[in-house]
Scaffold this motif. Structure first.
Motif, short mmCIF file in Angstrom:
data_model
loop_
_atom_site.label_atom_id
_atom_site.label_comp_id
_atom_site.label_asym_id
_atom_site.label_seq_id
_atom_site.Cartn_x
_atom_site.Cartn_y
_atom_site.Cartn_z
N VAL A 194 49.27 -48.04 69.51
CA VAL A 194 48.67 -47.91 70.95
C VAL A 194 47.46 -48.47 71.03
O VAL A 194 46.66 -48.66 69.73
N ASN A 195 46.90 -48.94 72.17
CA ASN A 195 47.69 -49.40 73.29
C ASN A 195 48.04 -50.78 73.15
O ASN A 195 47.19 -51.56 72.87
N ALA A 196 49.42 -50.89 73.72
CA ALA A 196 49.82 -52.35 73.55
C ALA A 196 48.92 -53.18 74.01
O ALA A 196 48.99 -54.47 73.56
N ASP A 197 48.35 -53.04 75.17
CA ASP A 197 47.59 -54.18 76.04
C ASP A 197 46.28 -54.20 75.64
O ASP A 197 45.61 -55.19 75.96
N LYS A 218 58.72 -53.50 69.75
CA LYS A 218 58.54 -53.14 71.06
C LYS A 218 58.78 -51.47 71.11
O LYS A 218 57.90 -50.72 71.79
N THR A 221 55.74 -49.41 69.93
CA THR A 221 54.44 -49.62 70.61
C THR A 221 54.64 -49.03 71.85
O THR A 221 55.41 -49.10 72.50
N ALA A 222 53.27 -48.77 72.54
CA ALA A 222 53.35 -48.31 73.93
C ALA A 222 51.93 -48.28 74.42
O ALA A 222 51.04 -48.74 73.87
N THR A 223 51.95 -48.06 75.76
CA THR A 223 50.59 -47.76 76.33
C THR A 223 50.54 -46.96 77.37
O THR A 223 51.55 -46.53 77.99
N GLU A 227 52.42 -50.20 84.01
CA GLU A 227 53.65 -50.80 83.61
C GLU A 227 53.23 -52.38 83.70
O GLU A 227 53.72 -52.93 82.93
N CYS A 229 50.69 -53.87 82.88
CA CYS A 229 49.97 -54.34 81.55
C CYS A 229 50.87 -54.34 80.33
O CYS A 229 50.96 -55.34 79.53
N TRP A 230 51.91 -53.68 80.37
CA TRP A 230 52.99 -53.67 79.32
C TRP A 230 53.73 -54.89 79.58
O TRP A 230 53.94 -55.41 78.53
N THR A 233 51.94 -57.88 78.38
CA THR A 233 51.72 -57.72 76.84
C THR A 233 53.05 -58.71 76.40
O THR A 233 52.77 -59.41 75.38
#
Length: 260
Positions: A194-197, A218, A221-223, A227, A229-230, A233
């Motif tokens: 984290v964070n993915a973005d 995927k 990974t998370a953020t 949404e 932003c995800w 990414t």
């Protein structure tokens, strides 16, 4: 008289030496080719050249008593990778893939942190920012060795794992990460955390700029960002910087490799 050779360095970037000779041929590790499905292409990659970077799965970002929760962010999304990582990491270790924990762990004196970086964590100068104690437990925000900077208890770190402290969103900036990967002969990197973005994406971008092959995992990974932003990414990784897969696809590739 044949003098014995002794290893010098970290394989595969290692010599063998004695009093008279330095063998600098650097024998390569035995290839372990596998086939991995991604969302855009099927990859043929060499497990002997793979490492996984697990980025910022730390209390300050993933625990309800950490810094992110303290400023009012719902950290539930940041905890989503835990289950998938707990399934994937043991299998990668068993296949000889190094697990590298890339965690935000600042110097206690913050001497290498700019005002601009500190502003991200304390925009008014009055709140709890980098190095400040968390009200609930007194842990100093993202300081190396503190509870705040530690990996969450649900994820097991083993002695053979590698740990790298970072001081910016990118794990490559002002850290030994690139040197470690090159010594180990790693050219393909799986990305998790984290964070993915933010930290994951900037580390992945820098890896791409340095010539590494990048694969975002995927479901590992998370953020906590919105949404869009995800989605941006995922789009940018596939469009510009590498590939996107999931843990099940990696596990399938590992299983098929064992069958041959």
């Amino acid at each position: 008289m044949n003098l014995p050779f002794r290893p010098l360095g970290v394989a595969p970037n290692a010599w063998t030496v004695n009093h008279a000779i330095a063998d600098i041929t650097r024998p390569q590790k035995t290839p372990q080719p596998v086939i991995l499905s991604t969302e855009t292409k099927t990859l043929r990659l060499d497990l002997a050249k793979v490492a996984i970077l697990v980025i910022d799965m730390q209390n300050d970002f993933c625990h309800p008593d950490g810094w992110l929760a303290h400023i009012g962010v719902d950290v539930t999304p940041a905890r989503q990778p835990i289950e998938s990582l707990n399934s994937l990491l043991p299998e990668l270790r068993a296949a000889g893939v190094p697990v590298i924990w890339v965690n935000w762990g600042n110097r206690p004196d913050l001497l290498n942190i700019s005002a601009a970086s500190r502003h991200v964590y304390n925009p008014t100068g009055e709140g709890v920012g980098l190095g400040d104690p968390l009200p609930k437990n007194g842990a100093r925000v993202l300081i190396a060795g503190s509870w705040a900077a530690a990996v969450v208890d649900e994820l097991q770190q083993l002695p053979e794992d590698i740990r790298v402290d970072k001081y910016r969103m990118s794990g490559f900036w002002d850290t030994p990460l690139d040197s470690i990967l090159r010594n180990l002969g790693k050219t393909t990197l799986f990305f998790a955390g984290v964070n993915a973005d933010q930290c994951v994406m900037t580390t992945l971008c820098d890896a791409n700029f340095l010539g590494y092959d990048c694969v975002l995992v995927k479901d590992c990974t998370a953020t906590t960002s919105p949404e869009y932003c995800w989605l941006a990414t995922l789009y940018n990784v596939k469009q510009c910087f590498g590939f996107v897969t999931d843990s099940q696809a990696i596990l399938t590739a590992l299983q098929k490799n064992e069958e041959y």
